[in-house]
Design a protein around this motif. Sequence first.
Motif, mmCIF file in Angstrom:
data_model
loop_
_atom_site.group_PDB
_atom_site.id
_atom_site.type_symbol
_atom_site.label_atom_id
_atom_site.label_comp_id
_atom_site.label_asym_id
_atom_site.label_seq_id
_atom_site.Cartn_x
_atom_site.Cartn_y
_atom_site.Cartn_z
ATOM 1 N N VAL A 267 5.231 -1.875 -6.907
ATOM 2 C CA VAL A 267 4.009 -1.882 -7.174
ATOM 3 C C VAL A 267 4.235 -3.318 -6.399
ATOM 4 C CG1 VAL A 267 3.161 -0.685 -9.186
ATOM 5 C CG2 VAL A 267 4.204 -3.159 -9.834
ATOM 6 N N ALA A 268 2.914 -3.724 -6.072
ATOM 7 C CA ALA A 268 2.893 -4.699 -5.051
ATOM 8 C C ALA A 268 1.757 -4.585 -4.935
ATOM 9 C CB ALA A 268 3.619 -4.797 -3.638
ATOM 10 N N PRO A 269 1.130 -6.525 -4.557
ATOM 11 C CA PRO A 269 0.106 -6.627 -4.090
ATOM 12 C C PRO A 269 0.099 -6.180 -2.451
ATOM 13 C CG PRO A 269 1.295 -8.515 -4.509
ATOM 14 C CD PRO A 269 2.182 -7.822 -4.521
ATOM 15 N N CYS A 270 -1.370 -5.859 -1.776
ATOM 16 C CA CYS A 270 -1.667 -5.498 -0.503
ATOM 17 C C CYS A 270 -2.504 -6.035 0.413
ATOM 18 C CB CYS A 270 -3.110 -4.179 -0.998
ATOM 19 S SG CYS A 270 -3.000 -2.810 -1.504
ATOM 20 N N THR A 271 -2.468 -7.809 0.202
ATOM 21 C CA THR A 271 -2.769 -8.731 0.796
ATOM 22 C C THR A 271 -1.600 -9.792 0.338
ATOM 23 O OG1 THR A 271 -4.628 -9.572 -0.802
ATOM 24 C CG2 THR A 271 -5.752 -7.897 0.475
ATOM 25 N N ASP A 272 -1.726 -10.161 1.534
ATOM 26 C CA ASP A 272 -0.864 -11.778 1.963
ATOM 27 C C ASP A 272 -1.300 -12.559 0.969
ATOM 28 O OD1 ASP A 272 0.278 -10.269 4.033
ATOM 29 O OD2 ASP A 272 -0.995 -12.074 5.399
ATOM 30 N N TRP B 147 -4.011 -4.205 -6.151
ATOM 31 C CA TRP B 147 -2.291 -3.931 -6.151
ATOM 32 C C TRP B 147 -2.436 -1.769 -5.544
ATOM 33 C CZ3 TRP B 147 1.952 -6.108 -9.177
ATOM 34 C CH2 TRP B 147 2.397 -7.366 -8.872
ATOM 35 N N ALA B 148 -1.367 -2.185 -4.716
ATOM 36 C CA ALA B 148 -0.621 -0.711 -4.657
ATOM 37 C C ALA B 148 0.354 0.290 -5.373
ATOM 38 C CB ALA B 148 -1.000 -0.305 -3.605
ATOM 39 N N GLY B 149 0.972 1.575 -6.155
ATOM 40 C CA GLY B 149 2.324 1.746 -6.565
ATOM 41 C C GLY B 149 2.948 2.373 -4.242
ATOM 42 N N SER B 150 3.493 2.893 -5.298
ATOM 43 C CA SER B 150 4.433 3.245 -3.365
ATOM 44 C C SER B 150 6.040 4.280 -4.561
ATOM 45 C CB SER B 150 4.337 2.918 -2.597
ATOM 46 O OG SER B 150 4.988 1.374 -2.931
ATOM 47 N N ARG B 151 6.641 4.738 -3.572
ATOM 48 C CA ARG B 151 8.024 4.801 -3.281
ATOM 49 C C ARG B 151 8.158 5.711 -4.539
ATOM 50 N NH1 ARG B 151 7.459 4.387 1.897
ATOM 51 N NH2 ARG B 151 8.932 3.717 3.093
ATOM 52 N N VAL C 253 7.072 -4.022 2.171
ATOM 53 C CA VAL C 253 7.408 -4.491 0.803
ATOM 54 C C VAL C 253 7.905 -4.435 0.274
ATOM 55 C CG1 VAL C 253 6.425 -3.275 -1.637
ATOM 56 C CG2 VAL C 253 4.482 -2.628 0.846
ATOM 57 N N ASP C 254 9.481 -3.692 0.304
ATOM 58 C CA ASP C 254 10.840 -3.745 -0.616
ATOM 59 C C ASP C 254 10.887 -6.261 0.020
ATOM 60 O OD1 ASP C 254 11.676 -1.528 -0.886
ATOM 61 O OD2 ASP C 254 11.501 -0.809 0.823
ATOM 62 N N ASP C 255 10.692 -6.327 1.031
ATOM 63 C CA ASP C 255 10.734 -7.485 1.531
ATOM 64 C C ASP C 255 9.992 -9.125 0.560
ATOM 65 O OD1 ASP C 255 13.268 -6.885 3.482
ATOM 66 O OD2 ASP C 255 11.632 -6.896 4.649
ATOM 67 N N ASP C 256 8.706 -7.936 0.420
ATOM 68 C CA ASP C 256 7.644 -9.212 -0.737
ATOM 69 C C ASP C 256 8.291 -9.419 -1.742
ATOM 70 O OD1 ASP C 256 5.674 -10.224 -1.947
ATOM 71 O OD2 ASP C 256 4.426 -8.872 -1.009
ATOM 72 N N PRO C 257 8.927 -10.834 -1.909
ATOM 73 C CA PRO C 257 9.104 -10.703 -2.940
ATOM 74 C C PRO C 257 8.183 -11.037 -4.305
ATOM 75 C CG PRO C 257 8.404 -13.078 -2.091
ATOM 76 C CD PRO C 257 8.351 -11.881 -0.864
ATOM 77 N N ARG C 258 6.664 -10.575 -3.973
ATOM 78 C CA ARG C 258 6.280 -10.380 -5.138
ATOM 79 C C ARG C 258 6.259 -9.399 -5.756
ATOM 80 N NH1 ARG C 258 0.441 -11.011 -2.066
ATOM 81 N NH2 ARG C 258 1.831 -10.112 -0.976
ATOM 82 N N THR C 259 6.770 -7.836 -5.104
ATOM 83 C CA THR C 259 6.861 -6.769 -5.552
ATOM 84 C C THR C 259 7.807 -6.284 -6.822
ATOM 85 O OG1 THR C 259 6.892 -6.047 -3.385
ATOM 86 C CG2 THR C 259 7.681 -4.402 -4.693
ATOM 87 N N VAL C 260 6.999 -5.419 -7.612
ATOM 88 C CA VAL C 260 8.224 -5.325 -8.589
ATOM 89 C C VAL C 260 8.213 -3.943 -9.160
ATOM 90 C CG1 VAL C 260 7.831 -5.123 -11.205
ATOM 91 C CG2 VAL C 260 6.318 -6.847 -10.152
ATOM 92 N N VAL C 261 9.723 -4.175 -9.627
ATOM 93 C CA VAL C 261 9.659 -2.265 -9.236
ATOM 94 C C VAL C 261 10.473 -1.902 -10.614
ATOM 95 C CG1 VAL C 261 12.358 -0.827 -8.637
ATOM 96 C CG2 VAL C 261 11.962 -2.158 -7.121
ATOM 97 N N LEU C 262 9.954 -0.763 -10.910
ATOM 98 C CA LEU C 262 9.915 0.244 -12.311
ATOM 99 C C LEU C 262 10.718 1.127 -12.214
ATOM 100 C CD1 LEU C 262 6.819 -0.322 -13.068
ATOM 101 C CD2 LEU C 262 7.878 -1.612 -13.914
ATOM 102 N N MET D 234 0.567 -0.982 -0.032
ATOM 103 C CA MET D 234 0.385 0.132 0.100
ATOM 104 C C MET D 234 1.150 1.361 -0.018
ATOM 105 S SD MET D 234 -2.990 -0.918 2.445
ATOM 106 C CE MET D 234 -4.052 0.609 1.891
ATOM 107 N N LEU D 235 0.311 2.578 0.212
ATOM 108 C CA LEU D 235 0.473 4.141 0.132
ATOM 109 C C LEU D 235 1.463 4.316 0.970
ATOM 110 C CD1 LEU D 235 -0.303 4.833 -3.248
ATOM 111 C CD2 LEU D 235 2.145 3.719 -3.460
ATOM 112 N N GLU D 236 1.342 4.003 2.334
ATOM 113 C CA GLU D 236 2.294 4.058 3.250
ATOM 114 C C GLU D 236 3.677 4.774 3.097
ATOM 115 O OE1 GLU D 236 2.176 1.295 2.112
ATOM 116 O OE2 GLU D 236 2.427 -0.143 4.780
#
Length: 480
Positions: free
Chosen positions: A95-100, A106-110, A71-80, A1-3
């Motif tokens: 971008v990454a999923p918002c739920t386990d 999904w949400a985008g952040s950083r 979110v950085d530790d989530d293996p599903r996170t994709v960095v563009l 999420m975008l926290e």
Amino acid sequence: MLEGLPHTTISTPGARTRDLSILAGPELSTPPDHLVTVADDARMLAGYHGLRHTEFVERQGLFATSDHDDVDDDPRTVVLVAVSADGHVVGGVRVAPCTDTDIGWWAGSRLVVADTAHAGGIGRALIRAACAHVEGAGVLRFDATIQERYLRLFTMLGWTDRGPGPTIGGCAHRRMGWPIGRIQRTADTTKAMLADVLAPLGRQPGGLGPAGFRGDDGVPVPGSDLIAACDAVLPAMVERDPEWAGWCSVLVNLNDLAAMGAAPVGLLDAVAAPTTSHLTRIIRGISTAAQAWGTPVLGGHTQVGVHASLSVTALGQTPHPLAAGGGRVGDVVSVIADLGGSWRPGYRGRQWDSTSSRSGEQLRAMGSLVADLRPHAAKDVSMAGLVGTLGMLAESSGTGAELDVSAIPRPHDSTLGEWLTCFPGFAMLTADDHPVREVPGPAVAAPCGRLTAGAGVRLRWPDGEVTGAVASTVTGLGAA
């Protein structure tokens, strides 16, 4: 999420500092050459994280020592990342999923952009790339939280304002959503033309079926307890995969009968092919399926030396046919589906094959499930996908529908976006007072929605957000 990140600041020596919202970009007239790509090596990731550290820790002081998070530790996170012509990382977003369990939310952040010497257009490009990436990954909901000052920019880029967000660092934010129209497009391209095209048939006495069954999967034959269903297979499939086309021609018709609670009696086929060899392969697929379901091919029409085509008519029997239009506001919507199998080779994301690996006994048992349950309404999931098919059931019933996204059963090897828009092999939707939680295997069942007042289909997410999936009716044929 975008926290976490309220805004990004970009600067260059001698230039005025400018704020950049989480997913916003600067507005410079001459964008530099750059390429947005997935960060798939350590150098790109290090460049992205270095930009983040410089911006969020050293310059803005938003974090004491590091902006690293879960979110950085989530293996599903994709960095563009945006890479300049000389190979430097000049911006990035994740971008990454918002739920386990990934349910397509999904949400985008950083998002971070380097100094203004390299920043022209990069923020916008990263936003667009993030939207394209998640849509390609089968995501159905994509969120962002932005500073209110960037509301106009995001709406210009096509985002939807979902209301006030949190106040972070004294700065008011808005919650934004990227409208993903995958489900609506599936419904529009498969069914939306039906009302206009079929209008001449509907003007005939008895045309398009008796009252209560208009728009249904099959039709009661007047003066009898027979149900007739007819489906054609796409010519491209008949040409490319003739045995599979033959199998599917039986499958889809017997699913139609099963949705109406009818026991199959026999089949009629109309098959054509350019060569005898091709014709033989189509017939082989039909014959294999007919034997598996124990339903004979009674006759039909066969032609060679022409373009490939295939359609099958199925006849079934029941004194009390079930209608798709029998649903009522408040009915529980349940899904009954066979989640076994895999994507048909060459049709990933479009056709799930659960049936070709099942025994005849299993196929016939699944075909009688709806007849045994006797719900108010039922419909088999067709090429309109699960949500589009629910839209047709609701339209026939004169209602709308709402689906609980997290409750929809789906195979492990499928994104939610794929599963909700594909042809799933064997899947039935029912609407009734009582939820369906268990059925004899190999199918599974789960209540996952309800029929509502109004029209269209909406998706309910775990955070309580409700998003539109099908805006209004699907076929335009109206209530049955």
